[in-house]
Design an enzyme around this catalytic site. Structure first.
Site, short mmCIF file in Angstrom:
data_model
loop_
_atom_site.label_atom_id
_atom_site.label_comp_id
_atom_site.label_asym_id
_atom_site.label_seq_id
_atom_site.Cartn_x
_atom_site.Cartn_y
_atom_site.Cartn_z
N HIS A 235 -31.96 -10.60 -57.41
CA HIS A 235 -31.29 -9.31 -57.55
C HIS A 235 -31.87 -8.52 -58.73
O HIS A 235 -31.47 -8.71 -59.87
CB HIS A 235 -29.79 -9.51 -57.76
CG HIS A 235 -29.07 -10.02 -56.55
ND1 HIS A 235 -28.62 -9.20 -55.55
CD2 HIS A 235 -28.74 -11.28 -56.18
CE1 HIS A 235 -28.04 -9.92 -54.61
NE2 HIS A 235 -28.10 -11.19 -54.97
N CYS B 110 -32.33 -10.39 -51.47
CA CYS B 110 -31.58 -11.62 -51.22
C CYS B 110 -31.26 -11.78 -49.73
O CYS B 110 -32.15 -12.08 -48.94
CB CYS B 110 -30.33 -11.66 -52.10
SG CYS B 110 -29.79 -13.34 -52.48
N GLU C 232 -31.26 -5.52 -59.40
CA GLU C 232 -30.31 -4.49 -59.82
C GLU C 232 -29.41 -4.93 -60.95
O GLU C 232 -28.81 -4.08 -61.63
CB GLU C 232 -29.47 -4.02 -58.63
CG GLU C 232 -28.50 -5.04 -58.06
CD GLU C 232 -29.11 -5.94 -56.99
OE1 GLU C 232 -28.34 -6.50 -56.18
OE2 GLU C 232 -30.35 -6.10 -56.97
#
Length: 508
Positions: free
Chosen positions: A166, A79, A168
């Site tokens: 993202h 990002c 994660e």
């Protein structure tokens, strides 16, 4: 420490999540502020640049001093990290006409190394208002979203990647595959960071570091200090001297219960009752930071006095864990100090002892995994976290012995009912809070004007984020009734339904 992935933090709310995702595939990871970059020695196998609440076009946007093209390890920007890479090398990043927040399907990807075994059209989690509108020379697109926005890129002839989403967060369907592709396939990490490996390596390191010195350590009865002490004990045996101080702010009967539990672990332990000293010094103090610092100061004084009786002590053992370290670092931008932690700072400087923190690289759930390897009993491993300052920061007011009594009684009912209802192990942390207000009530035919207790229970994985626990209505009804009927001085019970963020788990 063996191979590791370094994460440079630009202030993203997801930075700790990146570290956890990497550790889930048995690779060690460390978080460092973007402006405090560590030496990238041979143990560093890759670098990840986190997201950020900032725009790369902001006047004071965080820009690290990194010579990316001379790095010998793969790099992944997420990002903001991806946008920083694009801007650094001459690309354009602008506020997007189509801002992307939340779930978004990848329209396609090119099956490059970063997308190995990732299905087409998988959903990813977006969280950005800016977007890369023009890539620099030598940058290759790797994926786009269904809106036609660039989702991923790579620098030609370099193992440098950028993702404008993202991976994660769990909402990115194949995010963990993408992270594994980067960490294992591109960074060539061997996935050997396991609990058994950690225990063996840490015990060996402690032996080599301590030699024949004596270590003293303050125990709290919680999982962190217990696991840390057990590791040290395994390394040096009786040369570890443990001190357990009752500061008068423990839970009901906790002093006796903890000492009983420790009998089975064979610790060389010195118990000290010092509640009167702490309560006297806390008289009239309502500010939470002043409470913490006062408790820390008195703890040092009591601990220091007792430690003088221990011959040959050169080391201080502490149960500091990774979230303590992260939340206690204060730099411009990424890591704001939320509160001072009882395990970070103060004691070593005062006592001129070298510090030994064997678990300061671990998250709470990782500490529990290590504890299992060390055969620590479940009743200790599964104990809820309890703040170092104890009930002092659960009394939202100045401290008196009467307020402590009331809170101990209410808290004891709450915790015991959680266990009776089979809810204790489903909750990450729970406790009662004494509020600085009184309310009107009716008991029998009489009007009352008494104190309010708030119940707090949360679910979490590592304490960095948390949701309020949706406890059953019948449990709340019974617990409220028990507290009001059995604890003199309470006529109202409320329940906290705030999550972290924006609230913290503790009130102070």
């Amino acid at each position: 420490m063996a191979e590791k992935i370094i994460i440079l933090d630009f202030g993203s709310q997801f930075t700790q999540l990146i570290a956890r995702r990497i550790r889930e595939i048995n690779v060690y990871s460390e978080i460092h502020p973007y402006n405090k970059i560590p030496v990238l020695n041979k143990d560093v196998k890759g670098v990840i640049l986190s997201g950020s609440p900032c725009s790369v076009n902001d006047k004071n946007a965080p820009f690290p001093l990194l010579d990316i093209l001379n790095f010998d390890v793969p790099i992944l920007g997420l990002c903001y990290g991806a946008q920083w890479l694009a801007k650094k090398f001459g690309g354009e990043v602008k506020a997007s006409e189509h801002r992307e927040y939340g779930r978004s399907p990848l329209a396609e990807h090119n099956n490059s190394a970063i997308f190995k075994n990732v299905k087409q059209n998988s959903v990813v989690w977006m969280s950005h208002g800016d977007t890369i509108t023009k890539l620099p020379e030598n940058f290759e697109p790797q994926a786009t979203t269904e809106n036609g926005i660039l989702a991923a890129f790579k620098i030609k002839d370099k193992q440098v990647f950028g993702l404008q989403f993202h991976p994660e967060v769990t909402h990115s369907e194949e995010g963990q595959n993408i992270i594994k592709n980067f960490v294992v396939d591109l960074c060539k990490c061997s996935q050997t960071w396991t609990p058994d490996n950690f225990v063996q390596t840490t015990i060996s390191e402690i032996k080599n570091k301590i030699n024949d010195d004596v270590v003293i350590m303050g125990l709290s009865g919680g999982v962190d200090s217990t696991v840390a002490a057990r590791l040290i004990q395994e390394a040096i045996g009786e040369k570890l001297v443990c001190i357990f101080i009752d500061n008068g702010l423990l839970r009901k009967n906790e002093y006796e219960n903890v000492l009983e539990a420790y009998k089975h672990l064979g610790f060389n332990i010195v118990p000290i009752r010092a509640g009167n000293i702490f309560l006297k010094e806390l008289e009239g103090i309502a500010d939470p930071e002043k409470k913490r610092k006062t408790i820390g100061r008195i703890f040092v004084e009591v601990f220091e006095e007792e430690s003088k009786k221990v011959k040959g002590a050169k080391w201080l053992g502490q149960g500091t864990i990774y979230p303590d370290m992260i939340e206690s670092v204060s730099v411009k931008g990424p890591s704001a100090t939320i509160k001072s932690h009882h395990n970070v700072g103060g004691l070593p400087e005062k006592m001129h002892l070298k510090v030994l923190e064997p678990i300061n690289s671990l998250f709470k759930d990782e500490v529990r995994k290590i504890g299992k390897v060390l055969d620590i009993p479940e009743n200790i491993l599964n104990r809820h976290p309890f703040p170092g300052p104890g009930l002092a920061i659960r009394i939202i007011d100045d401290i008196t012995s009467e307020k402590v009594r009331i809170l101990q009684e209410a808290d004891d009912i709450f915790i015991n009912n959680l266990k009776t209802f089979g809810l204790y192990d489903k909750v990450w942390q729970a406790g009662a809070i004494f509020l600085p207000v009184k309310t009107v009530g009716v008991m029998g035919d009489e009007r009352t004007y008494q104190n309010v207790i708030c119940l707090r229970a949360v679910t979490s994985v590592d304490g960095m984020t948390a949701d309020w626990a949706d406890l059953p209505r019948d449990f709340l009804v019974k617990t409220s009734g028990d507290i009001i009927n059995k604890v003199k001085g309470i006529n109202r019970v409320v329940y906290d339904i705030s999550s972290k963020p924006p609230a913290t788990i503790e009130w102070e």
